[in-house]
Design a protein around this motif. Structure first.
Motif, short mmCIF file in Angstrom:
data_model
loop_
_atom_site.label_atom_id
_atom_site.label_comp_id
_atom_site.label_asym_id
_atom_site.label_seq_id
_atom_site.Cartn_x
_atom_site.Cartn_y
_atom_site.Cartn_z
N SER A 150 30.91 -30.50 8.62
CA SER A 150 31.08 -31.48 7.71
C SER A 150 32.12 -32.33 8.48
O SER A 150 33.35 -32.08 8.26
CB SER A 150 31.23 -31.42 6.35
OG SER A 150 31.59 -32.58 5.73
N HIS A 159 33.18 -37.62 7.06
CA HIS A 159 33.82 -37.79 5.98
C HIS A 159 33.96 -36.58 4.82
O HIS A 159 34.40 -36.84 3.71
CB HIS A 159 33.13 -39.06 5.09
CG HIS A 159 33.00 -40.42 5.88
ND1 HIS A 159 34.35 -41.19 5.91
CD2 HIS A 159 32.24 -40.96 6.66
CE1 HIS A 159 34.11 -42.28 6.84
NE2 HIS A 159 33.04 -42.27 7.20
N THR A 215 29.04 -33.63 3.65
CA THR A 215 28.26 -32.60 3.29
C THR A 215 28.98 -31.32 2.68
O THR A 215 28.41 -30.67 2.04
CB THR A 215 27.58 -32.19 4.97
OG1 THR A 215 27.33 -33.34 5.33
CG2 THR A 215 26.42 -31.35 4.65
N VAL A 269 23.99 -36.16 9.37
CA VAL A 269 22.84 -36.38 10.53
C VAL A 269 23.61 -37.35 11.40
O VAL A 269 24.15 -38.29 11.19
CB VAL A 269 21.70 -37.04 9.61
CG1 VAL A 269 20.71 -37.67 10.76
CG2 VAL A 269 20.94 -36.12 8.65
C1 LIG Z 1 28.30 -40.91 15.26
C2 LIG Z 1 27.49 -40.83 14.05
C3 LIG Z 1 25.82 -41.03 14.02
C4 LIG Z 1 25.16 -41.08 12.78
N1 LIG Z 1 23.77 -40.86 12.82
C5 LIG Z 1 23.17 -41.32 11.91
C6 LIG Z 1 21.75 -41.12 11.87
O1 LIG Z 1 21.17 -41.56 12.88
N2 LIG Z 1 20.95 -41.53 10.77
C7 LIG Z 1 21.61 -41.58 9.26
O2 LIG Z 1 21.02 -41.66 8.39
N3 LIG Z 1 22.99 -41.40 9.44
C8 LIG Z 1 23.74 -41.45 10.59
N4 LIG Z 1 24.95 -41.19 10.12
C9 LIG Z 1 25.87 -41.07 9.00
C10 LIG Z 1 26.06 -39.55 8.93
O3 LIG Z 1 24.96 -38.79 8.89
C11 LIG Z 1 26.73 -39.50 7.20
O4 LIG Z 1 28.10 -40.30 7.46
C12 LIG Z 1 26.85 -38.04 6.78
O5 LIG Z 1 27.06 -37.98 5.52
C13 LIG Z 1 28.04 -37.66 7.53
O6 LIG Z 1 28.33 -36.09 6.87
P1 LIG Z 1 29.72 -35.63 7.01
O7 LIG Z 1 30.81 -36.53 6.32
O8 LIG Z 1 29.53 -34.28 6.18
O9 LIG Z 1 30.14 -35.18 8.26
C14 LIG Z 1 26.08 -41.14 11.68
C15 LIG Z 1 27.35 -41.00 11.60
C16 LIG Z 1 27.93 -41.07 12.72
C17 LIG Z 1 29.60 -41.01 12.89
#
Ligand SMILES: Cc1cc2nc3c(=O)[nH]c(=O)nc-3n(C[C@H](O)[C@H](O)[C@H](O)COP(=O)(O)O)c2cc1C
Length: 158
Positions: A9, A12, A15, A53
């Protein structure tokens, strides 16, 4: 029933919050892939794998970890979860490729879960991001309920 949740995660913490809600229901630790040796999973009956994702796929650190796993013999149960900025396309669930890889490793995949998460990836950064308050209390409750269901179906408390 002994469970562990492997979670990446990085963006942010979205997850991780979902993982923590599931962990509470499963009495399971939440770990990053690098905190485990692949062979360590042999000690668990149920393993969760989750990340955000990124350009349509789960995080490379999670995918790499799953690729490095030895065959799960005897078969072990697993579930896959994800958070994303955009809704999951029905024709291509975000969790499906990792679930298939786990099945090829001999895991029995017993569930999948997705939730929206705060997303500031371009172009959404330009408008201050989307889903600012997600995962929210309802998402966390849904994650807890999902994990409680798994716990019941896969053998209850250890
Ligand atoms: C570089 C990048 C690429 C992303 N690509 C997608 C994507 O293809 N599809 C989507 O729905 N969200 C996408 N997101 C949003 C993340 O999936 C979303 O913010 C997720 O909750 C991040 O999880 P985390 O905070 O646990 O890492 C992307 C975010 C970033 C920073």
């Amino acid at each position: 029933m002994k469970a562990v949740i492997v979670c990446v995660s990085v963006s942010h913490g979205n997850t991780r919050r979902i993982a923590d809600a599931m962990a509470q229901a499963l009495a399971a630790p939440v770990v990053e892939p690098e905190e485990l040796e692949p062979a360590d999973l042999a000690g668990y009956d149920l393993v969760g794998f989750g990340s955000g994702v990124f350009t349509g796929r789960l995080h490379p650190r999670l995918r790499h970890f799953v690729r490095s796993l030895p065959p799960a013999r005897p078969a072990r149960r697993a579930f896959v979860f994800a958070t994303s900025g955009l809704p999951e396309p029905g024709f291509r669930p975000f969790t499906r490729p990792l679930a298939h890889r786990l099945e090829r490793k001999g895991f029995e995949v017993v569930g999948g879960f997705t939730a929206r998460g705060h997303d500031t990836w371009l172009p959404f950064r330009l408008v201050g991001g989307i889903n600012e308050h997600r995962p929210d209390a309802r998402d966390l409750a849904a994650a807890h309920t999902f994990a409680t269901g798994l716990h019941r179906r896969t053998g209850g408390a250890s």
